[in-house]
Structure formats: C-alpha cells, structure tokens
Write an enzyme that holds these catalytic residues in place. Structure first.
Site, PDB file in Angstrom:
ATOM      1  N   LYS A  48       0.791  -1.335  -0.049  1.00  0.00           N
ATOM      2  CA  LYS A  48       0.150   0.067   0.089  1.00  0.00           C
ATOM      3  C   LYS A  48       0.856   1.232  -0.102  1.00  0.00           C
ATOM      4  O   LYS A  48       0.376   2.382  -0.407  1.00  0.00           O
ATOM      5  CB  LYS A  48      -0.889  -0.017   1.119  1.00  0.00           C
ATOM      6  CG  LYS A  48      -2.113  -1.166   0.901  1.00  0.00           C
ATOM      7  CD  LYS A  48      -2.849  -1.010  -0.136  1.00  0.00           C
ATOM      8  CE  LYS A  48      -3.833  -2.075  -0.437  1.00  0.00           C
ATOM      9  NZ  LYS A  48      -4.976  -2.143  -1.377  1.00  0.00           N
TER      10      LYS A  48
HETATM   11  N1  PMP Z   1      -3.506  -7.982   1.659  1.00  0.00           N
HETATM   12  C1  PMP Z   1      -3.513  -7.165   2.540  1.00  0.00           C
HETATM   13  C2  PMP Z   1      -2.951  -7.650   3.654  1.00  0.00           C
HETATM   14  C3  PMP Z   1      -4.281  -5.764   2.264  1.00  0.00           C
HETATM   15  O1  PMP Z   1      -4.174  -5.108   3.159  1.00  0.00           O
HETATM   16  C4  PMP Z   1      -4.856  -5.877   0.953  1.00  0.00           C
HETATM   17  C5  PMP Z   1      -5.665  -4.650   0.531  1.00  0.00           C
HETATM   18  N2  PMP Z   1      -6.884  -4.178   1.142  1.00  0.00           N
HETATM   19  C6  PMP Z   1      -4.882  -6.785  -0.093  1.00  0.00           C
HETATM   20  C7  PMP Z   1      -4.006  -8.057   0.230  1.00  0.00           C
HETATM   21  C8  PMP Z   1      -5.288  -6.588  -1.289  1.00  0.00           C
HETATM   22  O2  PMP Z   1      -4.928  -5.628  -2.234  1.00  0.00           O
HETATM   23  P1  PMP Z   1      -5.621  -4.892  -3.107  1.00  0.00           P
HETATM   24  O3  PMP Z   1      -6.503  -3.736  -2.225  1.00  0.00           O
HETATM   25  O4  PMP Z   1      -4.824  -3.966  -4.101  1.00  0.00           O
HETATM   26  O5  PMP Z   1      -6.523  -5.989  -3.661  1.00  0.00           O
END
Ligand code: PMP
Length: 344
Positions: A48
């Site tokens: 992120k």
């Molecule tokens: N794994 C974790 C620990 C996350 O915080 C997130 C984000 N919500 C994701 C996977 C999935 O990533 P994305 O939001 O880009 O689909």
C-alpha cells in the site's frame, strides 16, 4: 543523495523495487517454479506504500493538495499506515476510518504514525451511516481542504501498480512468468499488475484470491452482485462486500476462494519453511496455489509469481498468536502442536 550508495533524502524514496524471492519449500512438491513478490520490503511494510505515494503525488500534481491539507481514507490498516507515513513526510493531516475487524496492533500503529483514527463496526452494510465508507465520506464533506483517497473507487490505485509493480515483475522474471497469483481486496494490485503483464504477453494467466464470505468470485463469474455470498470472515484485506471499480474483472482469468483456517495455517507455514515472516493474505495466496496445484493448473515449465502483500508483525495478536488460533478452533481440526515454547 546517492541512491546507489543506499543514502536517501527521506523514507519515501525507498518505496517500490521490492525483491522477488524464490520459494524453496512450501511449493517444492508442485509442478513449476514459484516466486514471491515480497511487498513487506517497502518502508511501510506493505504494497500500500505504492498507492499512497502515487495517489498523493498525483493530487499534488493536479493542484488539489497543498501542505497542511487533510487526507482521509477508509482502510483495513495497511493503506492507512502508508498514507500516514507519506503524510508525515509531506506535511499533511491524516484521518483514517477503519473497520473494527482490524487488529489492535494495526490501530495502535496508525496512531503511532500520527493519524487520527475512527474505528467503525465491521459487520454493517456499506450504506449504513456507521460504516467506514460513510464515516469517511461525512468527514470529507465536513473538513475543508480535505481529499478522500477512496481506494476502492480510485483508478489511480490500479495505475500505481500498473506503473511500478507490474513492470518490476516483468523485468524480474525476464518476461518469462506464466501465472500471477494475487489477493483481491480493492483489486488495485491484481488489476494494475495484470494490465501491464497482459500488454506484454496476453497469455500470462491472472488468478485472483477471494475469501469465503466475499462477493468477488461470484461477480467475476456472473457479473451479478449476490448479497447472499456475504457473511463475516476473519482474513483482513482480502475479498469484499461490494464491487470495487478499482478491480478490472476483465483482466482476471479466474478467482479461487480460500478459508480463514487454511490461510492462517499456510501463513505460519511460510514463516516456518521459508523464513519469510508474512501476513495473513500471503498465507491465503499460497493456500490458493495449493488448491490450483491440486486442480492440475501448473506444468513443470511454469513460472508463477505470487504477491505477498504485507509483513507478519501486523498479525501478532491474530495468526501468530497461539491463543487466537485456539480461540478460532483452528488447532482442533489440524491436531497441531500449538506451541514450541518451553518454559524453564
Ligand atoms: N492483503 C492485504 C493484507 C491488504 O491489506 C490488501 C488491501 N486491502 C490486500 C491484500 C489486497 O490488495 P488490493 O486492495 O490491492 O486488492
């Protein structure tokens, strides 16, 4: 500063360019070679960081953010931590509306990064005024000079991964990868990477990982939102109770659903066998690979890249707590020894 000598002006310069690490044990019996894109190597310890930096810098370029302004977001924790980190360096206020499902550790971490945190009930519908979406929207309306990142509906979320994570993976595999496996929450990670990879080679297979209790897989298959799919589950950051526009469903070849229990055990297995201390969704991603392997998805010549989104230290009171595992009933069915600690 001379980045070649590992000297930097600030922590933000360390975002991205994460390593691709071969998995040597957890997938040893499977056909193909498996490599993890380990996003915990970002300075905020998750993927992120990439979207926080990209979206904030894009808002600066468009002139809608100036120092002293407020950045608001809804987050399961990781995005909030990354936004708080970027806000500190760039001089913004940071307000985060988080789900009560997020671990206490994560909430304390957000506070430590100077963010103001609103904890909202997890199991209410998205249009409930107490949901973290509605709380963030209301704060955005009330606070002058604020922007709402809105990662689930922000196309820059896809763009961040299209312009960084995708090209990195293509380059790190010399364009030889056959499969990309990634968890889907907002869908920004999988969609951005997929967009870049499919432009280079349309045959790269893109596989999304979803949770039981989430609508994504069903939506992918039917293009219909089915709220009967929705029920509470434990994995944070994976799956959704709405359809995010930050997911490009057309770029994803298929979704695999995984259970809370198997994902938790698999996260612990990755730490134990690979020496990579990873978060709950990394366990989910490898669990999906185990299921795909059983379905005969992989050939011996395949090169599979799996995204490990964050670091295990965020889950000390959950997946890596024997007590939590026991409380969920996760040790019962596996008959697993719960602890290797000896007290003298
Ligand atoms: N794994 C974790 C620990 C996350 O915080 C997130 C984000 N919500 C994701 C996977 C999935 O990533 P994305 O939001 O880009 O689909």
């Amino acid at each position: 500063m001379d980045n070649n000598k590992n000297v930097f002006d600030n922590v933000l310069q360390l975002i991205g360019s994460t390593p691709l690490i071969k998995l040597n044990k957890v997938t040893a019996d499977f056909d193909g070679d498996f490599f993890a894109k380990v996003e915990a190597f970002n300075p905020g310890h998750s993927s992120k960081d990439r979207i926080a930096l990209h979206i904030i810098e894009e808002a600066e370029r468009r002139g809608i953010l100036t120092p002293g302004d407020t950045i608001i977001e809804t987050t399961s924790g990781n995005t909030g931590f990354s936004i708080a980190m970027v806000s500190i360096i760039k001089g913004y206020e940071c307000i985060l509306a988080v789900s009560s499902k997020s671990s206490g550790d994560k909430i304390d971490m957000l506070k430590s990064m100077g963010a103001k945190v609103y904890v909202c009930p997890a199991h209410v519908k998205a249009d409930d005024p107490r949901s973290y979406y509605q709380v963030a929207k209301r704060l955005h309306e009330e606070i002058k000079g604020s922007i709402y990142i809105n990662q689930y509906f922000n196309e820059l979320n896809i763009d961040a991964h299209y312009s960084t994570t995708g090209p990195e993976i293509w380059d790190q595999t010399n364009g030889e990868l056959t499969h990309l496996v990634a968890c889907s929450g907002t869908g920004g990670t999988i969609s951005g990477i997929a967009k870049y990879l499919k432009e280079q080679n349309p045959n790269v297979k893109i596989i999304g990982v979803d949770a039981y209790g989430s609508v994504l897989k069903k939506y992918h298959e039917t293009r219909e939102f089915d709220d009967k799919e929705i029920y509470p589950y434990r994995i944070e950051g994976l799956g959704k109770n709405l359809i995010p526009t930050a997911t490009d469903f057309d770029l994803i070849d298929k979704f695999i659903k995984v259970t809370d229990e198997e994902s938790a055990h698999t996260a612990r297995e990755i730490s134990n066998k690979e020496g990579l201390f990873v978060g709950y969704t990394s366990g989910a991603a490898i669990q999906a690979i185990k299921q795909l392997n059983e379905e005969g998805e992989f050939k011996p010549t395949d090169k599979v890249v799996v995204v490990f989104p964050d670091h295990g230290s965020r889950y000390m009171s959950k997946v890596y707590s024997d007590k939590w595992m026991e409380d969920q009933g996760f040790f019962d069915s596996k008959n697993e020894v719960s602890s290797t600690i000896e007290y003298i």
